[in-house]
Scaffold this active site. Structure first.
Site, PDB file in Angstrom:
ATOM      1  N   GLU A   1       0.807  -1.267   0.112  1.00 25.73           N
ATOM      2  CA  GLU A   1      -0.046   0.028   0.210  1.00 25.73           C
ATOM      3  C   GLU A   1       0.846   1.328  -0.131  1.00 25.73           C
ATOM      4  OE1 GLU A   1      -3.229   0.036  -0.575  1.00 25.73           O
ATOM      5  OE2 GLU A   1      -3.461  -2.242  -0.140  1.00 25.73           O
TER       6      GLU A   1
ATOM      7  N   HIS B   1     -12.005  -9.415  -3.779  1.00 22.60           N
ATOM      8  CA  HIS B   1     -10.550  -9.141  -3.765  1.00 22.60           C
ATOM      9  C   HIS B   1      -9.645  -9.116  -5.050  1.00 22.60           C
ATOM     10  CE1 HIS B   1      -8.431  -9.664   0.027  1.00 22.60           C
ATOM     11  NE2 HIS B   1      -7.162 -10.464  -0.563  1.00 22.60           N
TER      12      HIS B   1
END
Ligand code: NAG
Ligand code: NAG
Ligand code: NAG
Ligand code: NAG
Ligand code: NAG
Ligand code: NAG
Ligand code: NAG
Ligand code: NAG
Length: 619
Positions: free
Chosen positions: A390, A566
């Site tokens: 991230e 996902h």
């Protein structure tokens, strides 16, 4: 009529004013893009932190109305300039980026938002409950409780059945369920979780199909055949489908080998429920979606490295971990996280309504980048991995902050996969949207390569167990004479730490390629109206391309594709190259950098050569 005159006047005005007017127009459009992005980023952020907030709906509506009006107006204006060849290549590219994709009316956008919100709710608030109280953080205790419950009840009960009961324990959302799917090695527990999770997703079928209809309308309005085509347009790659299949076929030998080895050891462990040949039952593969098999490494290898334990021993808090991720990027010479980052990011599950799907957000405002990730248990290796990933997105946001707004569009579009108010986003379409030059080309690649079935073609499945030792089947040509025997302890001797890490990595990553292909192919067909049966066709593709079967018979009332939200990060085709920004076509960037103009599986294959050798060594 009035409009035509207006457009003509605009045209003449711009023509007489010359380049500087066009230049100003693009300045303005780029600035306005950033402003719009900032508004929607804030709405999206707030709605993932506090999904129920009714204020946000009104704000989202105002935003959507303005944005549609603005975009429609701007694209009409640009079309004239474009068609009259008044734009240079940068401007043409910006026009394309602004004006491509589905075009919706305000009513359609609202409809999509409402449907999208429903889908989000279904997914994020899915619960799997048992009628007893257990300690949340003790996975063994939760697993035991489920095991006892399932053995006693001898059947699978719907979770809302015990809403009335005071003592119950619920796993909430994908994070909780996935954690246990990775942890447990009890077949009945895994099966129950797998089915209960998908039981929640049944309700998604209707809103999802309704959303597909609206999206197709918007796509057709802008000249696309269906929404699937606009996705493929987004990555701007000709013959996307064919290229995806080529990539898949290239890794297939390795995947099949892995599949065979895994099936063998699963059968050793779970017995008859795992067939000797053919597809593997989906619930035994170490995660909720059978896409990441890393949790099975311990079944295959006698020794394994427990990275989770190592990390636990460090006693890190969430902030420690995020600081270490920052250190990593600093060590590469990249900038540190901003003050806003440390002030605004969220690292824990404040309450059960917050949407925990790991997210990196660009707020399009003075260094305001944020991370949303719920650490709710002891920090583990997965956390470490996700946080690095991230933060990589945030580094990318920072690197592109000085690009014109229209070139930053794609960033937002790609990474903020939690938008419940965005006009064209849905949980299943956050990635992998490439382009074809023409419909003809698309048509010509329609034939799906026949993938030889997983039923045979894998020597590993022919191995037999004899007195606890694994011996090759004596029919096996290669080793019939050598009569080589070994067991797991023999393997132990020969396996290095690198081998273990590489195998774990391969188990985690390789199955994601067939998995992603199933999801893409499924949705392309869904949008094109080409599915015979919505749920059954999903499992047909899974069996054909992944070699995976459902944990139990699945009826048409289900919507099992919906259980796989996902998708976003697991896209095989060119996704990483994509993240270089959209100022240029990504293939040009690749060509410049490497002199390669096609996506190739070679580097993946080279990377995993040691695993391939290892698997051949232990088989
Ligand atoms: C766009 O924004 C930049 C920086 O904020 C500013 O300098 C420029 O004047 C703006 N241009 C227009 C046309 O609004
Ligand atoms: C989002 O939340 C922040 C903090 O609660 C608030 O100041 C801001 O006004 C909210 N923004 C929107 C668009 O609702
Ligand atoms: C196109 O024009 C803009 C504004 O004048 C300029 O900034 C840009 O560099 C030009 N692009 C090309 C490829 O010439
Ligand atoms: C765009 O604007 C035109 C002219 O105002 C209008 O006819 C058309 O319906 C608009 N399109 C959308 C999708 O709002
Ligand atoms: C977790 O639960 C199991 C089974 O109930 C128990 O044996 C174990 O001691 C517990 N562990 C911790 C750390 O509380
Ligand atoms: C972590 O905490 C445990 C228990 O409090 C302690 O024994 C151990 O020394 C700590 N480890 C580190 C690296 O600080
Ligand atoms: C959850 O936490 C957020 C952030 O503190 C807060 O805004 C929200 O109201 C909370 N929701 C509930 C249901 O308590
Ligand atoms: C759902 C859940 O267990 N939430 C917990 C996450 O961690 C915070 C802080 O430790 C707890 O307060 C929550 O109850």
């Amino acid at each position: 009529m009035a409009l035509k005159i207006l457009l003509l006047l605009t045209f003449l005005h711009l023509q007489n004013g010359g380049c500087s007017n066009i230049q100003n127009l693009f300045h303005r459009l780029n600035n306005e893009t950033i402003k719009f992005n900032a508004v929607v980023a804030e709405i999206a952020w707030n709605s993932s932190v506090n999904p129920g907030n009714p204020e946000l709906i009104g704000k989202a509506e105002i935003y959507q109305k303005q944005r549609i009006y603005w975009q429609n107006k701007s694209c009409r204006q640009l079309a004239i300039l474009y068609l009259n060849n008044l734009l240079n290549s940068t401007q043409r590219r910006q026009t394309y980026l602004l004006c491509r994709g589905a075009k919706y009316t305000f009513e359609e956008v609202r409809e999509i938002s409402v449907l999208y919100e429903q889908i989000q709710l279904i997914y994020n608030e899915a619960r799997v409950c048992i009628p007893m109280q257990v300690h949340y953080n003790n996975l063994t205790a939760v697993e035991d409780a489920i095991f006892v419950f399932v053995s006693k009840s001898q059947r699978f009960t719907a979770p809302n059945k015990f809403d009335a009961l005071e003592t119950k324990h619920c796993l909430v959302g994908e994070q909780d369920v996935e954690r246990l799917m990775k942890f447990s090695k009890k077949e009945s527990v895994l099966r129950w979780l797998w089915l209960e999770w998908r039981g929640n997703m049944k309700q998604m079928r209707l809103p999802y199909l309704q959303m597909v209809d609206v999206e197709n309308k918007g796509a057709k309005r802008n000249g696309y055949k269906d929404m699937g085509e606009t996705w493929r347009d987004e990555l701007e790659m000709t013959n996307l489908r064919k290229q995806c299949y080529q990539l898949y076929e290239a890794i297939l030998p390795l995947y099949k080998l892995l599949h065979g080895v895994v099936r063998y050891w699963l059968r050793e462990y779970y017995g008859e429920i795992v067939p000797k040949y053919g597809p593997i039952p989906a619930h035994l593969l170490g995660d909720l979606w059978s896409q990441d098999w890393a949790a099975l490494a311990e079944l295959i290898l006698p020794t394994t490295i427990n990275l989770d334990e190592r990390i636990k021993k460090l006693n890190w808090t969430a902030e420690h971990l995020v600081r270490r991720a920052e250190d990593f990027y600093l060590s590469l010479g990249l900038p540190s996280m901003t003050d806003s980052f440390w002030r605004e990011s969220i690292f824990s599950r404040l309450n059960n309504s917050i949407r925990c799907h790991g997210t990196a957000a660009d707020m399009f405002k003075n260094g305001d980048y944020r991370l949303l990730y719920c650490f709710n248990t002891t920090i583990n290796f997965e956390d470490l991995y996700v946080i690095h990933h991230e933060m990589g997105h945030i580094q990318y946001f920072m690197a592109y902050k000085n690009q014109p707004g229209l070139f930053q569009l794609l960033t937002r579009y790609k990474e903020q996969n939690i938008f419940n108010v965005k006009n064209s986003q849905n949980p299943l379409n956050t990635g992998n949207n490439l382009n074809e030059e023409s419909i003809q080309k698309y048509e010509s690649t329609k034939i799906i390569p026949t993938v030889s079935s997983f039923d045979n073609g894998n020597e590993y499945s022919e191995m037999k167990t004899m007195g606890g030792k694994i011996v090759r089947n004596s029919n096996d040509k290669e080793s019939a004479n050598s009569n080589k025997r070994f067991n797991r302890n023999d393997i132990d001797v020969k396996i290095s730490t690198d081998d273990i890490l590489m195998l774990k990595h391969a188990l985690g990553k390789i199955p994601q390629i067939p998995f992603a292909l199933v999801l893409e192919e499924y949705r392309w067909r869904l949008f094109a109206g080409g599915l015979g049966s919505i749920n059954n066709d999903f499992w047909k593709l899974s069996r054909e391309l992944q070699g995976i079967d459902p944990a139990a018979m699945r009826g048409e009332e289900n919507f099992d594709a919906g259980a796989n939200y996902h998708v976003a990060d697991n896209v095989p085709c060119a996704r990483d190259i994509m993240s270089r920004g959209s100022s240029q076509h990504w293939q040009d960037i690749l060509q410049e950098a490497t002199n390669i103009d096609a996506v190739s599986a070679n580097s993946i294959i080279n990377y995993y050569t040691p695993v391939y050798k290892l698997l051949n060594r232990i088989k």
